[in-house]
Scaffold this motif. Sequence first.
Motif, PDB file in Angstrom:
ATOM      1  N   GLY A 146       0.813  -1.207   0.000  1.00  9.56           N
ATOM      2  CA  GLY A 146       0.000   0.000   0.000  1.00  9.56           C
ATOM      3  C   GLY A 146       0.847   1.256   0.000  1.00  9.56           C
ATOM      4  N   THR A 147       2.113   1.124  -0.424  1.00  3.13           N
ATOM      5  CA  THR A 147       3.040   2.248  -0.420  1.00  3.13           C
ATOM      6  C   THR A 147       4.307   1.829  -1.135  1.00  3.13           C
ATOM      7  OG1 THR A 147       4.153   3.851   1.012  1.00  3.13           O
ATOM      8  CG2 THR A 147       4.064   1.571   1.785  1.00  3.13           C
ATOM      9  N   GLY A 148       5.324   2.680  -1.109  1.00  6.04           N
ATOM     10  CA  GLY A 148       6.610   2.350  -1.691  1.00  6.04           C
ATOM     11  C   GLY A 148       7.466   1.504  -0.766  1.00  6.04           C
ATOM     12  N   GLY A 149       8.596   1.030  -1.313  1.00  6.70           N
ATOM     13  CA  GLY A 149       9.443   0.119  -0.560  1.00  6.70           C
ATOM     14  C   GLY A 149      10.010   0.710   0.716  1.00  6.70           C
ATOM     15  N   ALA A 150      10.474   1.964   0.677  1.00 10.72           N
ATOM     16  CA  ALA A 150      11.064   2.571   1.871  1.00 10.72           C
ATOM     17  C   ALA A 150      10.022   2.739   2.973  1.00 10.72           C
ATOM     18  CB  ALA A 150      11.692   3.920   1.515  1.00 10.72           C
ATOM     19  N   THR A 151       8.806   3.160   2.588  1.00  9.16           N
ATOM     20  CA  THR A 151       7.745   3.315   3.586  1.00  9.16           C
ATOM     21  C   THR A 151       7.333   1.969   4.152  1.00  9.16           C
ATOM     22  OG1 THR A 151       6.945   5.233   2.359  1.00  9.16           O
ATOM     23  CG2 THR A 151       5.483   4.330   4.032  1.00  9.16           C
ATOM     24  N   ALA A 152       7.280   0.953   3.287  1.00  4.20           N
ATOM     25  CA  ALA A 152       6.953  -0.384   3.773  1.00  4.20           C
ATOM     26  C   ALA A 152       7.995  -0.862   4.771  1.00  4.20           C
ATOM     27  CB  ALA A 152       6.855  -1.355   2.600  1.00  4.20           C
ATOM     28  N   ALA A 153       9.260  -0.586   4.510  1.00  8.35           N
ATOM     29  CA  ALA A 153      10.313  -0.978   5.444  1.00  8.35           C
ATOM     30  C   ALA A 153      10.144  -0.260   6.776  1.00  8.35           C
ATOM     31  CB  ALA A 153      11.682  -0.678   4.847  1.00  8.35           C
TER      32      ALA A 153
END
Length: 384
Positions: A146-153
Amino acid sequence: MNENQGDRTDGDGTGEPGTLRTDGDGIRGTAAGTAPVPLSVLDLVTVGQGRTASQALRTGVEIARLAELRGFHRYWVAEHHSMPGVASSSPAVLLAHIAAHTDRIRLGSGGVMLPNHAPLVIAEQFGTLEAMAPGRIDLGLGRAPGTGGATAAALRRSDRLNEGADDFPQQLSELIRFLDDDFPDGHPYARIHAVPGPVQATAPGGVQSAHRPPVWLLGSSGFSARLAGTLGLPFAFAHHFSARNTIPALDLYRSSFRPSAVLDAPYALIGVSALAADEEAEARGQVLTGALSMVRLRTGRPGLIPSPEEAAAYGFSPMEREFVDGWLADVIHGTADEVRTRLDDLAKRTGADELMITANAHGGEARLRSYELIADAYGLPGAA
């Protein structure tokens, strides 16, 4: 088995989800007015330029109340993160607020991105929502971040993002067991209980409803379609941003379907981007704001939803124009009659059991007007 049966039947400790306790009749809706199938609402709680998140959230309440008045079957919100133009980052919090301002309409997540959360936390949140609004809560689950990779991390406190998606079936199984409070003896979580939940019925003097939110699987490709079919769960497909995959995914869901205690036959809804206005040109101007917003998102520049004036004046590059033309081809827009005709055609072409309409525009007034016009076009109840 029919939809109203509810006890789990698998107790072998394999961790595979089996039959589920649910409220059954909340899954299958009934078409109202002249609509070909039940109509529902997916609200992204969009924030336009010059508007605040508070205003967007108030509009969400207005849309939910309008949907309830006019006979839409359910109102869902979707989990998004790090997107200034979308105020639905916390579905459970938002749904609690909406529940306090509605009485009958089903409320749910379209969806919660399960890999971002511990299954126990989601079981607790939606158990709480079910206690607040008994028999009205849906739990829709997705496996994307539900977001980009950095936000998911940042959400998961881990950079092993593929692991979360790959573990989705196991996470789903764990969540369902928490919802049903039926981990087998010897399981590490056998003495852990999601509260509110079924464990309260086993306490001395305890009384607890056997119902709990039905689980839906969401998807934009074949993975969740096949999993939902195999488990006999209802399925929601994101036609509004994966239109080319809609019919293949629905066919896969239906061919994979195995009857369960939740459903004796497949039930699939599709999310549809649709906006009606009093004039076709007005509708075109409104949906262009969403298209420009998507251009900016896809090029790493997420922001608030632009105004119709800004979208009309924007100088699209040839590549951007190609993207916008493709995007708008899948957005149903126009007058109420034009929108109704295209929705009817979409329901017929896909065989969807339910249409969930999302109306993305800069201002809340245009979105509210769109749902009112669509309701009027189908002769839904509750007209002024």
